[in-house]
Design a protein around this motif. Structure first.
Motif: not given
Length: 543
Positions: A67-74
């Protein structure tokens, strides 16, 4: 049947010398990652000491990192769009003509605030327009730019159950004995003093307050300050300096951390509530002395809290005192959350463990929680307080405490002590019953609850970043106000909701809170407690 592993704990030389080997057992119960810890030195405690910290389930940890990885990418994608003007940037930035200057605003450090925190910012800083008692009224607000700015709608959200304020004993009210006494004090003294204690700001009500605090704590003398945070940050530098060693729990409050840094002392951190880690640092300090010179430390100061406000854990004070006596160290105890909330008399963690207050060198606490007021205090020997009166920045330069605030503290403290005709310990007993009931109900529903069974601070684990915002919003829809906490205030995979139980909460209020969970959250996969799954059983202590 689920396997329970009982692991024998190897005592340190100190514990082997002071305790029979038969009691130097540390039972670590592992049942589907559910951890229950009990004390190592049983003879030092007058009651069972149980704290529960369940390990993060592997699946939850993986999903949280994803979840944090996806938020970081966006987040990086949106920063790219902002850079090229395709998306409006609301963040404070240098003007075009200032590009060659040293940057005033740090861009990369604000990445988390810009791209993660703003998504769920509506869960914090909600305006309250009533007394923060058992129930409160909130001012409704809305945002048209994804939480960068808010507009008040003019509507009220009434009778929201307050599970976030530190109103442990219910004294934060605008009616009753405390409010009446504070009002009378305002008529007599006014609201402000307009001077320091050293000049024209030392009132008789301040002297009365300090004498009462000393009697309540069971110490020779005490001193009151107008701000709780400054009680730590401005007094620790007066107690320690260069050539001194400060041993600090890794989860200590920011005020303790700041005070330690301002002191100029060497700081070493021990694992949270871990006496083996603390003793190792003490032994190393005695053996090796100061860096380079190897001279003995001028003094060694141990900093701990009574109740840790993010974990809900209680300090292992009997063991800390035993270690500080053995190694000739000094103990600084911060009872911000424990004073009034623990112990049969409400005397804090010292009263909770039935210890001698004289064994704690510096007793610190605040009036902002259990007493429904503001400010803080330090108690101890008369020589200590006399020294602080002339060396503490908070005592010399700060404005005196407001008279109505002082009166609020005096009145509430006398009620706790039973000096106004109230039964001694009545409010503390009610808080203890509410805490036990609420914790038991949450565990029965399968939620992961951290901390000590007697702690009124109840952290419930959420883990995933998306659940932080969802939890706060859904609770507010059900007229329940709570605090949600995430990184960097907690480890990145240990986001949580934090409930503060109060003596003002009725059983009906607590049941309403629990029903709010039952109606919604079983479908949101928050009941991660391993022992609550089919086929598992709740762990029990193995004799």
């Amino acid at each position: 049947m689920t396997k329970i592993a009982c692991k024998r704990w190897t005592p340190t030389p100190f514990q082997s010398a002071t305790q029979p080997s038969s009691v130097c057992l540390y039972f670590l119960l592992l049942q589907n990652n559910h951890v229950v810890s009990r004390t190592t030195n049983a003879s030092l405690y007058n009651k069972a000491f149980v704290e529960q910290f369940e390990e993060t389930p592997l699946l939850v940890a993986v999903l949280t990192y994803m979840g944090y990885g996806i938020l970081t990418i966006f987040g990086y994608l949106r920063d790219f769009l902002r850079h090229w003007g395709m998306e409006k940037c609301h963040v404070a930035r240098e003007r075009e003509e200032q590009k060659d200057f040293v940057p005033l605003y740090q861009d990369f450090e604000n990445f988390y605030t810009r791209n993660l925190y703003m998504r769920i910012r509506d869960n914090w800083n909600r305006p309250i327009c009533s007394v923060p008692g058992a129930k409160m009224d909130l001012l409704e607000r809305a945002s048209k730019d994804y939480n960068w700015t808010f507009q008040h709608t003019g509507k009220l959200v009434k009778d929201v159950i307050n599970m976030g304020s530190y109103n442990y004993l219910g004294f934060a009210e605008n009616t009753g004995r405390c409010a009446d006494a504070a009002t009378e004090s305002t008529h007599h003294y006014g609201v402000g003093v307009g001077s320091t204690r050293y000049e024209m700001g030392n009132l008789d009500i301040h002297e009365e307050l300090e004498q009462l605090v000393a009697r309540f704590l069971g110490v020779e003398s005490s001193m009151a300050f107008g701000m709780g945070f400054a009680t730590n940050s401005m007094n620790i530098p007066a107690l320690a300096g260069k050539g001194c060693l400060i041993l600090s729990d890794e989860l200590n409050h920011a005020s303790l951390v700041l005070g330690a840094r301002l002191s100029g002392s060497i700081i070493r951190v021990f694992k949270h509530n871990n006496m083996v880690s603390l003793e190792k640092l003490l032994r190393d300090a005695i053996v090796h002395g100061q860096p380079r010179t190897r001279r003995p430390w001028k003094k060694i100061l141990i900093l701990v809290e009574g109740i840790y406000s993010m974990e809900g854990s209680i300090v292992r004070l009997p063991e800390v005192i035993a270690l500080k006596k053995r190694y000739k160290a000094f103990l600084y105890l911060d009872e911000a959350h424990s004073i009034g909330a623990l112990g049969p008399r409400g005397g804090g963690v010292v009263d909770y463990f039935a210890l001698d207050p004289k064994d704690v060198d510096i007793m610190m606490g605040t009036f902002t929680k259990s007493f429904g007021a503001a400010g803080g205090y330090i108690g101890g020997k008369r020589e200590l307080i006399d020294y602080l009166r002339s060396h503490s920045h908070s005592a010399i330069y700060a404005t005196s405490m407001s008279p109505p605030v002082s009166q609020q503290i005096i009145t509430s403290m006398k009620i706790i002590m039973g000096e106004d005709g109230t039964t001694l310990g009545e409010f503390t007993q009610q808080l203890s019953e509410n805490t036990t009931y609420f914790r038991r109900k949450l565990r029965e529903m399968g939620f992961i609850i951290y901390g000590n069974d007697d702690s009124p601070v109840v952290p419930m684990m959420l883990y995933m970043p998306a659940k932080i915002g969802a939890f706060g919003r859904e609770m507010l829809k059900r007229n329940i106000g709570t605090v949600v906490v995430g990184f960097p205030a907690t480890p990145i995979i240990e986001s949580r909701a934090r409930f503060c139980v109060s003596a003002a909460h009725t059983r009906d209020i607590l049941d309403t809170r629990v029903r709010g969970f039952r109606k919604y959250f079983p479908f949101k996969y928050l009941n991660w407690a391993q022992w609550s799954l089919p086929g598992a059983m709740e762990p029990t202590i193995v004799p």
